[in-house]
Design a protein around this motif. Structure first.
Motif, PDB file in Angstrom:
ATOM      1  N   UNK A   1       0.837  -1.209   0.000  1.00 60.41           N
ATOM      2  CA  UNK A   1       0.000   0.000   0.000  1.00 60.41           C
ATOM      3  C   UNK A   1       0.871   1.257   0.000  1.00 60.41           C
TER       4      UNK A   1
ATOM      5  N   UNK B   1       2.210   1.748  -3.614  1.00 60.09           N
ATOM      6  CA  UNK B   1       1.247   2.255  -4.609  1.00 60.09           C
ATOM      7  C   UNK B   1       0.536   3.517  -4.128  1.00 60.09           C
TER       8      UNK B   1
ATOM      9  N   UNK C   1      -1.608   3.986  -1.529  1.00 62.83           N
ATOM     10  CA  UNK C   1      -2.880   3.897  -0.802  1.00 62.83           C
ATOM     11  C   UNK C   1      -2.684   4.234   0.674  1.00 62.83           C
ATOM     12  N   UNK C   2      -1.456   3.983   1.176  1.00 61.21           N
ATOM     13  CA  UNK C   2      -1.103   4.401   2.530  1.00 61.21           C
ATOM     14  C   UNK C   2       0.143   5.260   2.406  1.00 61.21           C
TER      15      UNK C   2
ATOM     16  N   UNK D   1      -2.268   8.339  -5.759  1.00 62.64           N
ATOM     17  CA  UNK D   1      -2.205   6.978  -6.285  1.00 62.64           C
ATOM     18  C   UNK D   1      -2.196   6.961  -7.815  1.00 62.64           C
ATOM     19  N   UNK D   2      -3.066   7.763  -8.439  1.00 63.51           N
ATOM     20  CA  UNK D   2      -3.156   7.689  -9.903  1.00 63.51           C
ATOM     21  C   UNK D   2      -1.853   8.132 -10.580  1.00 63.51           C
TER      22      UNK D   2
ATOM     23  N   UNK E   1      -0.420  -2.571  -9.101  1.00 63.50           N
ATOM     24  CA  UNK E   1      -0.657  -3.247  -7.833  1.00 63.50           C
ATOM     25  C   UNK E   1      -1.853  -4.190  -7.984  1.00 63.50           C
TER      26      UNK E   1
END
Lengths: 242, 292
Positions: A53, A56, A58-59, A78-79, A88
């Motif tokens: 995460x 990528x 997300x975290x 993220x994008x 991911x």
């Protein structure tokens, strides 16, 4: 793949992360060289998924560095991270349940770079995962667990990317389905793709991986070539129950 | 026979307008889990914007209407940028955003009141004339509303099903994190959804104002009807909402005709009560909410 040989494609240094005061990662660092399969193994609940995460986006890590091809990606949305080539394939698949298998795959090629060669990619993914071709018009939520995992992998492959992060591809599947999925990962390795593979079960990854990292309680406690792990009975028994 | 024709004509016209504003409500809910209480105010804003463009600015209708629709889209985008963005992803979003959008609705409504006054205005846009079916007079305007609504729905469904941007909206609605990992900039998707919602509300408001009048509170009734349709069809279920919109339009027209105009709304509320008792997830709804 681009990037110089001297420099690994993905580098992590001293990465720390946690949820609401609970520290999950306590300074993790390792490299993923281009064209290799690097695996991260260790018991559940010890930060493997959190680490992916962090990569990528997300975290957001609370400390440390994550670089793709030398450039820091920490703090990017993220994008943007995905756009730079990090694909991911998450635990739990995160497929789009009310879309058809085909639409799910097309979502994998959402970004401009992948969309430009969409048909070609689709053709390749469907020949690699023939089961998806049979099910292409079916609604994703009606797939079996193994088919969903295949779909998640296929969707990730549609994106192309420079490095694949695959989170516990064998989780919850029957042994025969796990074999099929590992065959796909072996095919990808043979194509020369860079893969960071996370698994709880060491036995599957040993034959596939170039390097293995053992993550325990938020820290890397052992790392080395896969063959060495296979010989190290003590390690296998302590951390992975034999 | 004449009775039936009359009910069908007014029922379909009502249903068409309900359908457009229901889609807007349903799309926004399906994508963001956001109950847009400013939907009615957006409708009103669209109606008044068209009036301003055509009467005050004396623009030709073919420029004035797109401009009014654009106003709806811009208000939608501003709602996201100024308010919704800060609530999204925080605990209590679903409740906070209801209060937030009620606030936006009040601001918009009072702006309209301030700028145009409380008296109803006549919307100058619209087709004159009509035609006779048996003993029933059918205004062309009603036919136009029906045609425009059906076209809009066809376009919306093609957009959501067949385009990359539409697929991204559906993907975001079905699994937000999954969509992010595909490289979808979800913030931009949310702006798009609110802009589309605003534009659809504006169109619905313009259509409504052509067969009634402009008033600062004109949006409330259709918004309420859109909520009713969503409750009956299942919120977030667009196809179900379309069917329910036309069915309820016809039902309301029939009740108004046979029992009197004042019974139309109570009859709809009775349907809501029935739906809540027997099908609380909506007639077309599933326990796990159907998404876009």
């Amino acid at each position: 793949m681009s990037g110089s040989d001297a420099q690994p494609l993905l580098t992590l240094r001293d990465v720390e992360a946690g949820y609401g005061g609970q520290r999950v990662l306590r300074g993790v660092g390792f490299d993923v060289p281009a064209g290799q399969v690097v695996t991260l193994i260790g018991p559940n609940g010890h930060g493997k998924t959190t680490l992916l995460y962090c990569i990528s986006g997300l975290v957001r890590p609370t400390r440390g560095e994550i670089r793709l091809d030398g450039q820091s990606i920490v703090g990017l949305p993220v994008d943007r991270i995905v756009e730079r080539g990090i694909v991911h394939i998450p635990q739990g698949d995160m497929i789009f349940p009310d879309m058809s298998v085909l639409d799910n795959l097309l979502m994998g090629a959402y970004l401009d770079a992948a969309a430009a060669t969409r048909e070609e990619r689709l053709h390749r993914v469907l020949s690699l995962l023939p089961r998806l071709a049979e099910r292409r018009a079916q609604t994703a939520s009606t797939l079996s667990g193994g088919e969903r995992r295949m779909l998640a992998i296929g969707r990730g492959l549609m994106a192309g990317g420079r490095i694949l992060l695959i989170d516990e591809p064998s989780l919850g599947l029957a042994p025969i389905v796990i074999d099929q999925i590992y065959q796909v990962i072996a095919d990808l390795k043979a194509e020369g793709r860079t893969i960071l593979l996370v698994e709880e079960n060491a036995s599957r990854v040993v034959e596939l991986a170039d390097r293995v990292h053992l993550l325990d309680n938020g820290e890397i406690v052992w790392e080395g070539p896969a063959a060495e792990l296979a010989e190290n009975d003590e390690l296998l028994e302590t951390y992975l129950g034999g | 026979m004449d009775t039936a024709i009359q009910i069908v004509v007014s029922g379909l016209t009502l249903g068409a307008m309900y359908a457009v504003s229901t889609i807007a409500l349903s799309l926004v809910w399906g994508s963001l889990r956001m109950l847009n209480m400013a939907q009615g105010a957006l409708l009103t804003a669209g109606g008044y914007a068209a009036y301003t463009a055509v009467v005050t600015l004396a623009l030709p209708v073919w420029i004035g209407l797109p401009l009014a629709i654009l106003v709806g889209a811009v208000i939608g985008a501003l709602m996201y940028l100024l308010v919704v963005r800060y609530m999204l992803g925080r605990p209590g979003f679903e409740t906070n955003v209801i209060i937030g959008t009620v606030g936006i609705a009040l601001i918009l409504e009072n702006l309209v009141l301030r700028l145009y006054g409380a008296y109803p205005l006549q919307q100058p846009i619209g087709l004159p004339d009509g035609f006779q079916v048996g003993a029933t007079w059918v205004p062309w305007q009603n036919v136009l509303i029906l045609v425009v609504s059906i076209l809009l729905m066809v376009v919306m469904s093609a957009f959501l099903e067949r385009t990359r941007a539409g697929r991204a909206i559906r993907a975001t609605a079905q699994h937000q994190r999954g969509a992010m990992l595909m490289g979808v900039p979800v913030g931009r998707v949310y702006i798009q959804v609110l802009m589309i919602g605003g534009a659809l509300a504006a169109i619905s408001g313009i259509m409504l104002s052509t067969i009634t009048t402009l008033a600062p509170t004109m949006g409330y009734d259709p918004m309420l009807k859109a909520f009713i349709i969503c409750v009956i069809a299942g919120l977030g279920n667009i196809n179900g909402a379309l069917f329910a919109a036309f069915a309820l339009g016809l039902f309301e027209a029939a009740v108004q005709y046979f029992l009197g105009v004042r019974f139309g709304f109570p009859a709809l509320l009775l349907l809501v009560i029935a739906a809540l008792i027997w099908r609380p997830y909506g007639v077309f709804g599933r326990r796990k909410q159907a998404r876009l």
